[in-house]
Design an enzyme around this catalytic site. Sequence first.
Site, short mmCIF file in Angstrom:
data_model
loop_
_atom_site.label_atom_id
_atom_site.label_comp_id
_atom_site.label_asym_id
_atom_site.label_seq_id
_atom_site.Cartn_x
_atom_site.Cartn_y
_atom_site.Cartn_z
N ASP A 43 1.07 3.22 4.51
CA ASP A 43 -0.05 3.86 3.82
C ASP A 43 -1.11 4.38 4.79
O ASP A 43 -1.58 5.50 4.67
CB ASP A 43 -0.69 2.90 2.80
CG ASP A 43 -1.10 1.55 3.39
OD1 ASP A 43 -0.85 1.30 4.59
OD2 ASP A 43 -1.68 0.74 2.64
N LYS A 56 -6.94 6.87 10.65
CA LYS A 56 -8.37 6.87 11.02
C LYS A 56 -8.43 6.95 12.54
O LYS A 56 -8.45 5.92 13.22
CB LYS A 56 -9.03 5.57 10.55
CG LYS A 56 -9.12 5.41 9.03
CD LYS A 56 -9.84 4.10 8.67
CE LYS A 56 -9.92 3.87 7.19
NZ LYS A 56 -10.45 2.55 6.84
N GLY A 97 0.78 -1.23 0.00
CA GLY A 97 0.00 0.00 0.00
C GLY A 97 0.81 1.28 0.00
O GLY A 97 0.37 2.29 -0.54
N ASP A 142 -5.85 -0.74 -1.85
CA ASP A 142 -6.65 -1.62 -2.70
C ASP A 142 -8.02 -1.94 -2.10
O ASP A 142 -8.25 -1.78 -0.90
CB ASP A 142 -5.92 -2.95 -2.94
CG ASP A 142 -5.96 -3.84 -1.71
OD1 ASP A 142 -5.59 -3.37 -0.61
OD2 ASP A 142 -6.40 -5.01 -1.82
N ARG A 200 -5.31 0.04 -6.71
CA ARG A 200 -4.11 0.70 -6.15
C ARG A 200 -3.57 1.77 -7.08
O ARG A 200 -2.93 2.72 -6.66
CB ARG A 200 -2.98 -0.32 -5.94
CG ARG A 200 -3.25 -1.35 -4.86
CD ARG A 200 -1.96 -2.10 -4.57
NE ARG A 200 -2.18 -3.34 -3.85
CZ ARG A 200 -2.32 -3.43 -2.53
NH1 ARG A 200 -2.28 -2.35 -1.79
NH2 ARG A 200 -2.51 -4.61 -1.96
N ASP A 206 -5.28 2.07 10.51
CA ASP A 206 -6.71 1.82 10.67
C ASP A 206 -6.94 1.44 12.14
O ASP A 206 -7.19 2.29 12.98
CB ASP A 206 -7.09 0.72 9.68
CG ASP A 206 -8.55 0.38 9.66
OD1 ASP A 206 -9.25 0.83 8.75
OD2 ASP A 206 -9.00 -0.34 10.56
P1 IMP Z 1 -4.20 -1.69 10.71
O1 IMP Z 1 -3.18 -2.66 11.21
O2 IMP Z 1 -5.59 -2.10 11.13
O3 IMP Z 1 -3.89 -0.25 11.08
O4 IMP Z 1 -4.25 -1.80 9.15
C1 IMP Z 1 -3.23 -1.40 8.37
C2 IMP Z 1 -3.30 -2.04 7.00
O5 IMP Z 1 -4.62 -2.40 6.61
C3 IMP Z 1 -2.84 -1.03 6.00
O6 IMP Z 1 -1.46 -1.15 5.75
C4 IMP Z 1 -3.69 -1.33 4.77
O7 IMP Z 1 -3.01 -2.23 3.94
C5 IMP Z 1 -4.94 -1.98 5.30
N1 IMP Z 1 -6.06 -1.03 5.39
C6 IMP Z 1 -6.61 -0.51 6.49
N2 IMP Z 1 -7.62 0.31 6.22
C7 IMP Z 1 -7.74 0.32 4.88
C8 IMP Z 1 -8.60 1.03 3.96
O8 IMP Z 1 -9.48 1.83 4.33
N3 IMP Z 1 -8.37 0.79 2.65
C9 IMP Z 1 -7.41 -0.06 2.19
N4 IMP Z 1 -6.58 -0.73 3.01
C10 IMP Z 1 -6.74 -0.54 4.35
#
Ligand code: IMP
Length: 177
Positions: free
Chosen positions: A100, A131, A45, A159, A165, A103
């Site tokens: 990227d 977020k 990403g 994606d 992407r 979340d």
């Molecule tokens: P986290 O560990 O929950 O913070 O997620 C991080 C990873 O989830 C990122 O590197 C993205 O690849 C994917 N991700 C999280 N949210 C989104 C989104 O809204 N769109 C696309 N990919 C996301």
Amino acid sequence: MEISGKNFKILLTREEIDARVEVLAKEIADDARGKNPLFLVNLTGAMFFACDLLKRIDYPCEVYPMKFSSYVDNRSSMEVKEDLFPDIDLEGRNVYVLEDIADTGLTVHSLSAFLKDKGCATCKIAVLLVKPDKLQVPLKIDYYGFEIGDDYVAGYGLDVDFTGRNLKDIYVMTDNL
Ligand code: IMP
């Protein structure tokens, strides 16, 4: 715009992204100057963000790909996997991670802990999108591009079901997941 059968609308235009990446690149370039910085780009990403940012740093740097992921089926699996990590000695190095999106924040959180154990002198994290309302772990993010809402986003490296992407703008899903 339809991506993988779901409806999206523009959240951030290419011009807005470009202007923000320019500012981040300048801040990071100033901070990293003279420190022999080493950049770790979290695939897949972050690759567009990383290319745009790194091209704006006008002195030589080491750049490596890595792959830590926590996502399965467009939802956080709440597990972080290390799929790829370069065979390099990080002892005493000034490391900058390019990611990227945060979340749940789990990926960035695990990455930071992993790198701390590698003996880096400093480890700074730059994330394009955050977020804030979805974060589930405390995070120290040194640089971020934009704070956004909870909805799923795509484009500029991000994606939906492995597609989208390549889009230059960042889109937000208008359907419910
Ligand atoms: P986290 O560990 O929950 O913070 O997620 C991080 C990873 O989830 C990122 O590197 C993205 O690849 C994917 N991700 C999280 N949210 C989104 C989104 O809204 N769109 C696309 N990919 C996301």
